[in-house]
Design a protein around this motif. Structure first.
Motif, PDB file in Angstrom:
ATOM      1  N   MET A 226       0.850  -1.188   0.000  1.00 16.38           N
ATOM      2  CA  MET A 226       0.000   0.000   0.000  1.00 16.38           C
ATOM      3  C   MET A 226       0.889   1.242   0.000  1.00 16.38           C
ATOM      4  O   MET A 226       1.803   1.363   0.813  1.00 16.38           O
ATOM      5  N   TYR A 227       0.607   2.158  -0.910  1.00 13.44           N
ATOM      6  CA  TYR A 227       1.355   3.409  -1.017  1.00 13.44           C
ATOM      7  C   TYR A 227       0.451   4.543  -0.539  1.00 13.44           C
ATOM      8  O   TYR A 227      -0.465   4.961  -1.250  1.00 13.44           O
ATOM      9  N   ASP A 228       0.703   5.016   0.704  1.00 17.28           N
ATOM     10  CA  ASP A 228      -0.207   5.948   1.359  1.00 17.28           C
ATOM     11  C   ASP A 228      -1.619   5.356   1.284  1.00 17.28           C
ATOM     12  O   ASP A 228      -1.788   4.150   1.458  1.00 17.28           O
ATOM     13  N   ASP A 229      -2.603   6.194   1.001  1.00 13.79           N
ATOM     14  CA  ASP A 229      -3.960   5.683   0.766  1.00 13.79           C
ATOM     15  C   ASP A 229      -4.349   5.907  -0.684  1.00 13.79           C
ATOM     16  O   ASP A 229      -5.532   6.020  -1.013  1.00 13.79           O
ATOM     17  N   ALA A 230      -3.321   5.958  -1.552  1.00 16.15           N
ATOM     18  CA  ALA A 230      -3.562   6.306  -2.952  1.00 16.15           C
ATOM     19  C   ALA A 230      -3.571   5.114  -3.882  1.00 16.15           C
ATOM     20  O   ALA A 230      -4.236   5.130  -4.925  1.00 16.15           O
ATOM     21  N   GLN A 231      -2.819   4.050  -3.542  1.00 10.27           N
ATOM     22  CA  GLN A 231      -2.656   2.947  -4.489  1.00 10.27           C
ATOM     23  C   GLN A 231      -2.242   1.688  -3.758  1.00 10.27           C
ATOM     24  O   GLN A 231      -1.534   1.734  -2.757  1.00 10.27           O
ATOM     25  N   VAL A 232      -2.709   0.541  -4.277  1.00 12.61           N
ATOM     26  CA  VAL A 232      -2.271  -0.770  -3.805  1.00 12.61           C
ATOM     27  C   VAL A 232      -1.760  -1.557  -4.998  1.00 12.61           C
ATOM     28  O   VAL A 232      -2.424  -1.607  -6.037  1.00 12.61           O
ATOM     29  N   ASN A 233      -0.583  -2.145  -4.869  1.00 18.62           N
ATOM     30  CA  ASN A 233      -0.067  -3.057  -5.880  1.00 18.62           C
ATOM     31  C   ASN A 233      -0.131  -4.473  -5.339  1.00 18.62           C
ATOM     32  O   ASN A 233       0.340  -4.736  -4.227  1.00 18.62           O
ATOM     33  N   VAL A 234      -0.715  -5.358  -6.103  1.00 18.54           N
ATOM     34  CA  VAL A 234      -0.894  -6.746  -5.692  1.00 18.54           C
ATOM     35  C   VAL A 234      -0.057  -7.637  -6.598  1.00 18.54           C
ATOM     36  O   VAL A 234      -0.094  -7.496  -7.823  1.00 18.54           O
ATOM     37  N   GLU A 235       0.700  -8.542  -5.984  1.00 17.99           N
ATOM     38  CA  GLU A 235       1.579  -9.438  -6.738  1.00 17.99           C
ATOM     39  C   GLU A 235       0.897 -10.784  -6.936  1.00 17.99           C
ATOM     40  O   GLU A 235       0.544 -11.452  -5.968  1.00 17.99           O
ATOM     41  N   LEU A 236       0.738 -11.161  -8.202  1.00 12.54           N
ATOM     42  CA  LEU A 236       0.133 -12.440  -8.543  1.00 12.54           C
ATOM     43  C   LEU A 236       1.154 -13.314  -9.251  1.00 12.54           C
ATOM     44  O   LEU A 236       2.230 -12.866  -9.625  1.00 12.54           O
ATOM     45  N   VAL A 237       0.797 -14.561  -9.443  1.00 12.14           N
ATOM     46  CA  VAL A 237       1.686 -15.462 -10.175  1.00 12.14           C
ATOM     47  C   VAL A 237       1.854 -14.993 -11.609  1.00 12.14           C
ATOM     48  O   VAL A 237       2.952 -15.004 -12.159  1.00 12.14           O
ATOM     49  N   SER A 238       0.776 -14.532 -12.227  1.00 13.03           N
ATOM     50  CA  SER A 238       0.819 -14.224 -13.656  1.00 13.03           C
ATOM     51  C   SER A 238       0.715 -12.745 -13.973  1.00 13.03           C
ATOM     52  O   SER A 238       0.819 -12.362 -15.136  1.00 13.03           O
ATOM     53  N   ALA A 239       0.507 -11.903 -12.970  1.00 18.80           N
ATOM     54  CA  ALA A 239       0.248 -10.508 -13.282  1.00 18.80           C
ATOM     55  C   ALA A 239       0.528  -9.595 -12.107  1.00 18.80           C
ATOM     56  O   ALA A 239       0.765 -10.039 -10.995  1.00 18.80           O
ATOM     57  N   HIS A 240       0.495  -8.291 -12.414  1.00 21.83           N
ATOM     58  CA  HIS A 240       0.728  -7.231 -11.445  1.00 21.83           C
ATOM     59  C   HIS A 240      -0.526  -6.367 -11.458  1.00 21.83           C
ATOM     60  O   HIS A 240      -0.851  -5.754 -12.478  1.00 21.83           O
ATOM     61  N   LEU A 241      -1.233  -6.310 -10.351  1.00 26.73           N
ATOM     62  CA  LEU A 241      -2.520  -5.626 -10.283  1.00 26.73           C
ATOM     63  C   LEU A 241      -2.373  -4.303  -9.554  1.00 26.73           C
ATOM     64  O   LEU A 241      -1.803  -4.254  -8.463  1.00 26.73           O
ATOM     65  N   THR A 242      -2.851  -3.223 -10.153  1.00 27.65           N
ATOM     66  CA  THR A 242      -2.841  -1.906  -9.533  1.00 27.65           C
ATOM     67  C   THR A 242      -4.255  -1.512  -9.162  1.00 27.65           C
ATOM     68  O   THR A 242      -5.148  -1.541 -10.008  1.00 27.65           O
ATOM     69  N   ILE A 243      -4.454  -1.142  -7.909  1.00 24.02           N
ATOM     70  CA  ILE A 243      -5.775  -0.775  -7.409  1.00 24.02           C
ATOM     71  C   ILE A 243      -5.750   0.681  -6.967  1.00 24.02           C
ATOM     72  O   ILE A 243      -4.875   1.083  -6.191  1.00 24.02           O
ATOM     73  N   THR A 244      -6.695   1.482  -7.451  1.00 22.84           N
ATOM     74  CA  THR A 244      -6.768   2.891  -7.093  1.00 22.84           C
ATOM     75  C   THR A 244      -8.143   3.311  -6.583  1.00 22.84           C
ATOM     76  O   THR A 244      -8.308   4.446  -6.155  1.00 22.84           O
ATOM     77  N   GLN A 245      -9.119   2.429  -6.630  1.00 24.58           N
ATOM     78  CA  GLN A 245     -10.446   2.785  -6.165  1.00 24.58           C
ATOM     79  C   GLN A 245     -10.467   2.876  -4.642  1.00 24.58           C
ATOM     80  O   GLN A 245     -10.051   1.933  -3.953  1.00 24.58           O
ATOM     81  N   PRO A 246     -10.944   3.992  -4.078  1.00 19.68           N
ATOM     82  CA  PRO A 246     -10.907   4.200  -2.629  1.00 19.68           C
ATOM     83  C   PRO A 246     -11.549   3.077  -1.812  1.00 19.68           C
ATOM     84  O   PRO A 246     -11.010   2.689  -0.768  1.00 19.68           O
ATOM     85  N   ALA A 247     -12.678   2.537  -2.258  1.00 21.48           N
ATOM     86  CA  ALA A 247     -13.352   1.487  -1.497  1.00 21.48           C
ATOM     87  C   ALA A 247     -12.493   0.226  -1.420  1.00 21.48           C
ATOM     88  O   ALA A 247     -12.445  -0.439  -0.373  1.00 21.48           O
ATOM     89  N   GLU A 248     -11.815  -0.112  -2.495  1.00 20.15           N
ATOM     90  CA  GLU A 248     -10.967  -1.303  -2.499  1.00 20.15           C
ATOM     91  C   GLU A 248      -9.695  -1.070  -1.678  1.00 20.15           C
ATOM     92  O   GLU A 248      -9.225  -1.966  -0.970  1.00 20.15           O
ATOM     93  N   ILE A 249      -9.143   0.150  -1.759  1.00 23.58           N
ATOM     94  CA  ILE A 249      -7.975   0.475  -0.939  1.00 23.58           C
ATOM     95  C   ILE A 249      -8.329   0.361   0.537  1.00 23.58           C
ATOM     96  O   ILE A 249      -7.552  -0.162   1.340  1.00 23.58           O
ATOM     97  N   ALA A 250      -9.518   0.810   0.899  1.00 23.91           N
ATOM     98  CA  ALA A 250      -9.966   0.713   2.294  1.00 23.91           C
ATOM     99  C   ALA A 250     -10.070  -0.739   2.736  1.00 23.91           C
ATOM    100  O   ALA A 250      -9.774  -1.071   3.898  1.00 23.91           O
ATOM    101  N   GLU A 251     -10.466  -1.617   1.816  1.00 24.40           N
ATOM    102  CA  GLU A 251     -10.568  -3.034   2.159  1.00 24.40           C
ATOM    103  C   GLU A 251      -9.183  -3.629   2.442  1.00 24.40           C
ATOM    104  O   GLU A 251      -9.005  -4.409   3.387  1.00 24.40           O
ATOM    105  N   TYR A 252      -8.199  -3.245   1.635  1.00 24.45           N
ATOM    106  CA  TYR A 252      -6.841  -3.710   1.893  1.00 24.45           C
ATOM    107  C   TYR A 252      -6.302  -3.124   3.199  1.00 24.45           C
ATOM    108  O   TYR A 252      -5.558  -3.781   3.925  1.00 24.45           O
TER     109      TYR A 252
END
Length: 281
Positions: A226-252
């Protein structure tokens, strides 16, 4: 939250916005499809998130519904969704060094880092030998270009952020990360010693989640940062997922807090590190 569900939720949210525009216009899905020259099922699939609309689809949809002014914002949303899921092969096509360099601006502007790792020591806390072992594995598994030495240098250079500015790092690792041999036992012993030292830095809070700890419903299956409350990067086996939606960031953020609550810190965490070193002889 899994990566696929995160992307799907974003697609569903876009579909909901398009459905609201259609309803506000007074058109049925059948009438919209007929006016656009589409099969009727296309509208329902877009609205449910099962089909991702193209930019042309969005322009057609908003024009028929009398809301062409909303097209630009919806297209920007669609582009963001498409960019959320980036295949590792795409990210690393031009070399591991480029992949390491790509996150430099993000690290420079972030003040509060929250990291959860379930399979390796986080990159900011790695030794050069451990980093080399990790990246060599990536080259082998993904057939990425072999520029490991350059990539190691970039990652180690990035670690200066631990000692500069007002950055703060809350880091959680599973205990089995301490016991998973990457490279050789000697590489892991050196890494664990370094981890114990770095955990004493004023800017770093290290938590270790002991083996056998009871889990809540929010236990993730993927590593994330988690980078501040602005972005979440998720590491997967096959991909790199970037999350920027506030509701999803709050869940993380909630998930990270839950995990931090079952982790041990300070002397207890260092005791688990020492135990892992001793187990390697």
């Amino acid at each position: 939250m899994s990566a696929s569900s995160s992307v799907q939720q974003a697609r569903q949210a876009l579909g909901q916005r398009l459905r609201d525009i259609r309803r506000d216009s007074g058109l049925s899905a059948r009438a919209l499809a007929e006016a656009a020259g589409w099969h009727e099922s296309k509208c329902s699939k877009i609205q449910s998130g099962r089909v991702m609309p193209s930019e042309a689809d969005i322009r057609t949809w908003t024009a028929i519904c009398g809301a062409p002014g909303q097209a630009a914002d919806l297209i920007a949303t669609a582009r963001n969704i498409e960019g959320m899921y980036i295949e590792w092969l795409r990210l690393e096509r031009s070399g591991l060094k480029r992949a390491q360099e790509s996150v430099r601006p993000l690290f420079q502007r972030t003040r509060r880092f929250r990291m959860y790792q379930s399979w390796v020591v986080p990159g900011l806390l790695q030794t050069p030998a451990y980093t080399r072992a990790v990246l060599n594995t990536i080259v082998s598994l993904r057939s990425a270009p072999d520029d490991v030495d350059d990539a190691v240098a970039v990652r180690i250079e990035r670690q200066k952020v631990l000692h500069s500015g007002d950055h703060r790092f809350a880091i959680l690792v599973e205990e089995w990360v301490l016991r998973t041999v990457i490279g050789t036992p000697d590489v892991l012993i050196g890494q664990l010693g370094h981890l114990s030292t770095v955990s004493a830095l004023p800017s770093v809070s290290l938590g270790v989640i002991p083996l056998g700890s009871p889990r809540g419903s929010g236990w993730p299956v993927e590593s994330f940062t988690m980078y501040d409350d602005a972005q979440v990067n998720v590491e997967l086996v096959s991909a790199h997922l970037t999350i920027t939606q506030p509701a999803e960031i709050a869940e993380y953020s909630r998930t990270f807090s839950e995990l931090a609550g079952i982790a041990v810190h300070g002397a207890e965490a260092r005791s688990l590190i020492t135990s892992a070193i001793n187990a390697l002889g």
